[in-house]
Design a protein around this motif. Structure first.
Motif, short mmCIF file in Angstrom:
data_model
loop_
_atom_site.label_atom_id
_atom_site.label_comp_id
_atom_site.label_asym_id
_atom_site.label_seq_id
_atom_site.Cartn_x
_atom_site.Cartn_y
_atom_site.Cartn_z
N ARG A 30 0.80 -1.24 -0.33
CA ARG A 30 0.00 -0.24 -0.25
C ARG A 30 0.62 1.47 -0.02
O ARG A 30 2.28 1.26 0.55
CB ARG A 30 -0.81 0.29 1.50
N VAL A 31 0.40 2.31 -0.89
CA VAL A 31 1.62 3.76 -0.43
C VAL A 31 0.57 4.49 -0.18
O VAL A 31 -0.80 4.71 -0.35
CB VAL A 31 1.44 3.95 -2.38
N ALA A 32 1.27 5.25 0.84
CA ALA A 32 0.51 6.43 1.86
C ALA A 32 1.36 7.58 0.49
O ALA A 32 2.47 8.12 0.51
CB ALA A 32 0.99 6.93 2.99
N ALA A 33 0.98 8.48 -0.15
CA ALA A 33 1.57 8.95 -1.11
C ALA A 33 1.35 10.13 -1.05
O ALA A 33 0.13 10.60 -0.70
CB ALA A 33 1.03 9.06 -2.40
N THR A 34 1.76 11.12 -0.75
CA THR A 34 1.09 12.92 -0.41
C THR A 34 2.09 13.55 -1.48
O THR A 34 2.59 13.75 -2.07
CB THR A 34 1.86 13.12 1.29
N ASP A 35 1.16 14.91 -1.40
CA ASP A 35 1.29 16.18 -2.95
C ASP A 35 2.50 16.87 -1.63
O ASP A 35 2.45 16.97 -0.41
CB ASP A 35 0.83 16.82 -3.43
N LEU A 85 10.21 3.11 2.73
CA LEU A 85 9.06 1.49 4.06
C LEU A 85 8.75 2.28 5.34
O LEU A 85 9.95 3.10 6.07
CB LEU A 85 9.81 0.15 3.59
N PHE A 86 7.57 2.11 5.31
CA PHE A 86 7.00 2.73 7.00
C PHE A 86 6.75 1.53 7.26
O PHE A 86 7.04 1.74 9.27
CB PHE A 86 6.04 2.97 6.70
N ALA A 87 6.26 0.22 6.89
CA ALA A 87 6.18 -0.91 8.34
C ALA A 87 5.40 -1.86 7.88
O ALA A 87 5.20 -2.00 6.31
CB ALA A 87 4.24 -0.45 9.32
N VAL A 88 5.99 -3.41 7.70
CA VAL A 88 5.15 -4.38 7.22
C VAL A 88 4.00 -5.17 7.94
O VAL A 88 4.15 -4.79 9.39
CB VAL A 88 5.82 -5.50 7.52
N HIS A 99 1.03 -10.69 3.83
CA HIS A 99 1.61 -9.82 4.11
C HIS A 99 1.46 -8.22 3.59
O HIS A 99 1.28 -8.61 2.20
CB HIS A 99 2.76 -9.73 4.65
N VAL A 100 1.61 -7.47 3.80
CA VAL A 100 1.55 -5.83 3.64
C VAL A 100 2.20 -4.81 3.97
O VAL A 100 2.73 -4.70 4.89
CB VAL A 100 -0.15 -4.70 3.91
N ALA A 101 3.08 -4.78 2.72
CA ALA A 101 4.40 -3.12 3.40
C ALA A 101 3.57 -1.87 3.08
O ALA A 101 3.21 -1.84 1.82
CB ALA A 101 5.48 -4.15 2.36
N LEU A 102 3.61 -1.03 3.69
CA LEU A 102 3.40 0.12 3.50
C LEU A 102 4.47 1.23 3.32
O LEU A 102 5.18 1.15 4.51
CB LEU A 102 2.50 0.84 4.97
N TYR A 103 4.29 2.03 2.20
CA TYR A 103 5.61 3.08 2.00
C TYR A 103 5.06 4.22 1.67
O TYR A 103 3.22 4.74 1.55
CB TYR A 103 5.71 2.56 0.36
N ARG A 104 5.99 4.85 2.13
CA ARG A 104 5.60 6.79 2.37
C ARG A 104 6.00 6.62 1.13
O ARG A 104 6.92 6.46 0.36
CB ARG A 104 6.20 7.20 2.77
N VAL A 105 5.45 8.20 -0.20
CA VAL A 105 5.72 8.14 -1.19
C VAL A 105 5.43 9.71 -1.56
O VAL A 105 4.40 10.10 -1.67
CB VAL A 105 5.18 7.61 -2.43
N GLU A 146 -1.11 5.78 12.21
CA GLU A 146 0.18 5.41 12.44
C GLU A 146 0.87 6.41 11.62
O GLU A 146 2.31 7.12 12.53
CB GLU A 146 0.11 4.11 11.73
N LEU A 147 0.73 7.50 10.24
CA LEU A 147 1.56 7.59 9.31
C LEU A 147 1.54 8.31 10.45
O LEU A 147 3.19 9.92 10.49
CB LEU A 147 1.21 7.92 8.30
N SER A 148 0.64 9.78 11.24
CA SER A 148 0.97 10.96 11.83
C SER A 148 1.63 10.86 13.29
O SER A 148 1.76 12.39 13.14
CB SER A 148 -0.57 10.98 11.68
N GLY A 149 1.88 9.57 13.82
CA GLY A 149 2.23 9.56 15.23
C GLY A 149 0.56 9.29 15.87
O GLY A 149 1.85 9.39 16.87
N GLU A 150 -0.04 9.59 15.61
CA GLU A 150 -1.32 9.25 16.79
C GLU A 150 -0.46 8.47 17.19
O GLU A 150 -1.59 7.88 18.17
CB GLU A 150 -2.70 9.81 15.98
#
Length: 157
Positions: A30-35, A85-88, A99-105, A146-150
Motif C-alpha cells: 500500500r502506498v501513502a502518497a502525499t503531494d 518503507l514505513f511498516a510491514v 503480509h502488506v508493506a506500507l510505503y511513504r512516497v 500511525e503515519l501521523s504518529g497519533e
C-alpha cells in the motif's frame, strides 16, 4: 438422496484447514502518497466500497519498492518519488500468510490525465488529513493515525 459418510464433514474441514496453512505467503503493498501540500492520495475501487491507499500485489521478480511505485502509477497515473518503507503488517483477514508493506512516497508528478477513472479505480483524489472522505476504510484510517504518529504501528493490518 445421497448420504455422506460419518465424519466426512469434519474431514472436509480438516482438509481446508491444512490447505490454508500450506499455501504460499502472499505479499502486497500500500502506498501513502502525499503531494506538496501534505494531502494524501486515496482511491475508490470499482469492486470495493470506501476509500483506500493505492496498492496491490507484488509481482514475481519485483521488489516491494518497485511494486509500490507500479501500483501507484497503475491505479492513479501519478508518478512517485523514492519509496520509503514505513511498516510491514500481517493481514489475517483474507489469508493467514498474507503480509502488506506500507510505503511513504512523495508525489513527484501528476501528469495530465492522472487521477482519471479506469476499469479498477472509480475515483482518485488528494485529501487533507483532517478532511478525509467519510467512507474511508477502517484499515486506511488506522494507517493514517500511525503515519501521523497519533498511534504506534500495529503488527496487524
Amino acid at each position: 438422496m445421497r448420504r455422506s459418510l460419518p465424519g466426512m464433514k469434519a474431514l472436509r474441514r480438516l482438509a481446508l484447514s491444512v490447505t490454508r496453512y500450506q499455501r504460499a505467503m502472499t505479499l502486497g503493498v500500500r502506498v501513502a502518497a502525499t503531494d506538496g501540500e501534505g494531502r494524501l492520495l486515496l482511491v475508490r475501487h470499482t469492486y470495493l466500497a470506501g476509500w483506500y491507499m493505492p496498492g496491490g500485489a507484488v509481482d514475481a521478480g519485483e521488489t516491494l519498492a518497485e511494486a509500490a511505485l507500479r501500483e501507484l502509477h497503475e491505479e492513479t497515473g501519478v508518478i512517485g518519488g523514492e519509496p520509503v518503507l514505513f511498516a510491514v503488517y500481517h493481514n489475517r483477514r483474507n489469508h493467514i500468510r498474507d503480509h502488506v508493506a506500507l510505503y511513504r512516497v512523495a508525489v513527484a508528478e501528476v501528469p495530465d490525465g492522472a487521477l482519471a477513472p479506469n476499469r479498477e479505480i472509480r475515483e482518485a483524489g488528494f485529501f487533507a488529513p483532517d478532511a478525509l472522505p467519510p467512507d474511508t476504510s477502517p484499515a486506511t484510517l488506522r494507517r493514517i493515525a500511525e503515519l501521523s504518529g497519533e498511534s504506534p504501528p500495529s503488527p496487524l493490518w
